[in-house]
Scaffold this active site. Structure first.
Site, PDB file in Angstrom:
ATOM      1  N   HIS A  26      -2.764   3.852 -10.632  1.00 10.30           N
ATOM      2  CA  HIS A  26      -1.792   2.753 -10.612  1.00 10.30           C
ATOM      3  C   HIS A  26      -2.519   1.421 -10.649  1.00 10.30           C
ATOM      4  O   HIS A  26      -3.713   1.323 -10.299  1.00 10.30           O
ATOM      5  CB  HIS A  26      -0.894   2.835  -9.368  1.00 10.30           C
ATOM      6  CG  HIS A  26      -1.605   2.480  -8.083  1.00 10.30           C
ATOM      7  ND1 HIS A  26      -1.640   1.202  -7.581  1.00 10.30           N
ATOM      8  CD2 HIS A  26      -2.295   3.252  -7.198  1.00 10.30           C
ATOM      9  CE1 HIS A  26      -2.328   1.182  -6.447  1.00 10.30           C
ATOM     10  NE2 HIS A  26      -2.737   2.422  -6.193  1.00 10.30           N
ATOM     11  N   CYS A  27      -1.810   0.374 -11.096  1.00 10.86           N
ATOM     12  CA  CYS A  27      -2.340  -0.985 -11.051  1.00 10.86           C
ATOM     13  C   CYS A  27      -1.497  -1.765 -10.040  1.00 10.86           C
ATOM     14  O   CYS A  27      -0.938  -1.174  -9.121  1.00 10.86           O
ATOM     15  CB  CYS A  27      -2.322  -1.626 -12.432  1.00 10.86           C
ATOM     16  SG  CYS A  27      -0.676  -1.739 -13.168  1.00 10.86           S
ATOM     17  N   VAL A  28      -1.365  -3.056 -10.206  1.00 14.06           N
ATOM     18  CA  VAL A  28      -0.655  -3.875  -9.226  1.00 14.06           C
ATOM     19  C   VAL A  28       0.839  -3.566  -9.193  1.00 14.06           C
ATOM     20  O   VAL A  28       1.462  -3.577  -8.140  1.00 14.06           O
ATOM     21  CB  VAL A  28      -0.872  -5.379  -9.524  1.00 14.06           C
ATOM     22  CG1 VAL A  28      -0.093  -6.251  -8.542  1.00 14.06           C
ATOM     23  CG2 VAL A  28      -2.354  -5.709  -9.435  1.00 14.06           C
TER      24      VAL A  28
END
Length: 470
Positions: A26-28
């Protein structure tokens, strides 16, 4: 207990089950997944889940927009409900790259190089915007700048200008760090290589034209071969190619030189050979190509500003979907370095606003309470420069909202291009973008902002109303 067990279970079902997931990270704001078969995804079922704000596929990754903060909890719950191992973004990128064609890999490479340096570039852009406000004539006083009337602010503006310009003056050093890292070499050597290309002993690239006319370009004489002693300030292509050569040469040498001698031999040999190749071959060729490309882009927009603005303004958002928008960051930086400003980036800023306005229109057009909340928050995000929630979570789901956004963006792009609007630097794309525009162009850009605030908003509501009546 995360509180997301049921929703994560439904997400897994919607994307084809656990067996369809190869890797997950996942990212932000988003889950980033590598799926074995994206054809098994039930898009409608997936986007009906409360925690899901939208989804899309790009660069071999299937991405689910969740939202800042929440995404990490959803990701942890996803790992708890499956046999998947925690993966880094790099792991997922490497896996995704195997599915890409040559053009997609090139675009991904450029994105991987330029995205890490964006904070430095955007920060510099914002500071240059402040400097422009202080130093622009006719903004507050007729024929004079603010610092001309209030001289106590002159040195303050000078320090801001120095801080802001640093990222652009030493741009090859920043790109060198990121590019050599991407190509598998030592980032520190990339910095040295980039700074070498803008060394003070070299003729500044911005003085090259005048020196060429006067016949005063300094040269090195290398055993009868004359090499122009020229720097590459503001140039993008020379450092990109040189970084690739340096990284591959370093990897080659490390495989063949014993560990005991690597510190003594690898870096000096790699840097020395790359330096000679850069000044003799890479620099002159790419300098010519870069200037030719810049002149070509400028000529197109000068010859047909209406068409250029209409096409780029309208196509920017679709380019974001494909990921190809990252290639234009290099063009923007080249334009800024060569001509002192860019006419492309202002259209990016307006495109972001247009996506926010269309999403805001959906808030008024829909009776769905969940969509109302999502539309409002994603609109605010887009107005501040982050368009993914608005574009993928709202507008693309209701195609007329997306079409309304790109229509408004195209009209505004045409208008500001006709009026010669340029940005001094790359800033925050959205409402704050006006800070990065040259002050003398604020009036035309402000009208462009009005267009992208009103047209997508009104068109979205109107089309939604017509659909209900039908």
């Amino acid at each position: 207990m995360s509180g997301y067990q049921d929703q994560v279970r439904r997400i897994i079902e919607s994307i084809g089950g656990e067996d369809n997931i190869q890797k997950a990270t996942h990212c932000v704001t988003r889950l980033r997944l590598i799926l074995k078969d994206e054809g098994k995804v039930n898009q409608e079922q997936l986007e009906s889940i409360d925690v899901v704000k939208g989804s899309f596929s790009t660069n071999g990754q299937f991405q689910i927009v969740i939202g800042q903060g929440t995404v990490e909890k959803v990701y942890n719950e996803l790992l708890a409900q499956t046999n998947l191992e925690r993966a880094s973004k790099e792991d997922v990128k490497e896996e995704a790259a195997k599915k890409l064609n040559v053009l997609q890999r090139l675009i991904k490479t450029l994105a991987d190089i330029f995205i890490p340096i964006l904070p430095a570039i955007v920060t510099a852009g914002l500071l240059m915007g402040i400097n422009n406000v202080l130093t622009a004539p006719d903004l507050f006083y007729e024929g004079k700048a603010l610092i001309d009337v209030h001289t106590q602010w002159k040195d303050f503006a000078g320090i801001i200008n120095l801080i802001a310009n640093t990222a652009f003056v030493f741009l090859p050093g920043i790109i060198g760090w990121s590019a050599v890292h991407k190509f598998g070499g030592s980032p520190l050597l990339g910095i040295v290589l980039g700074l070498m290309l803008v060394h003070p002993d070299l003729l500044n690239a911005w003085a090259y034209g005048a020196a060429q006319q006067e016949g005063t370009i300094p040269t090195w004489n290398l055993f009868g071969l004359e090499i122009e002693k020229v720097g590459y300030q503001g140039q993008v292509l020379p450092i990109l190619i040189a970084s690739y050569v340096l990284a591959k040469l370093e990897i080659f040498l490390k495989k063949r030189i014993p560990d005991a001698f690597q510190m003594l031999l690898v870096a000096p040999i790699a840097l020395l050979l790359t330096g000679f190749v850069s000044f003799i071959v890479i620099g002159p060729i790419t300098f010519t190509i870069g200037n030719a490309l810049t002149n070509g882009v400028v000529s197109i927009f000068e010859a047909a500003p209406v068409i250029g603005g209409l096409i780029y303004g309208g196509l920017y958002a679709p380019l974001v979907i494909t990921g190809m928008h990252h290639t234009f960051l290099a063009v923007d930086l080249q334009l800024i370095g060569t001509t002192g400003g860019t006419f492309l980036w202002p259209m990016l800023a307006l495109s972001n606003i247009a996506q926010g306005s269309a999403a805001l229109g959906m808030m008024f057009a829909t009776k769905d309470e969940k969509l109302k909340g999502l539309s409002l928050t994603s609109a605010i995000s887009a107005y501040l420069g982050i368009t993914e929630p608005a574009m993928f979570g709202v507008n693309l789901r209701y195609r007329y909202a997306f079409l309304s956004a790109i229509t408004g963006s195209a009209i505004a792009g045409m208008f500001i291009t006709m009026n010669g609007v340029r940005a001094a630097s790359i800033g925050v794309g959205g409402l704050p973008g006006i800070i990065s525009i040259f002050p003398e162009h604020w009036g035309a850009f402000f009208i462009g902002m009005i267009i992208v605030l009103v047209v997508p908003f009104a068109a979205t509501i109107l089309i939604a109303k017509m659909k209900r009546n039908n």
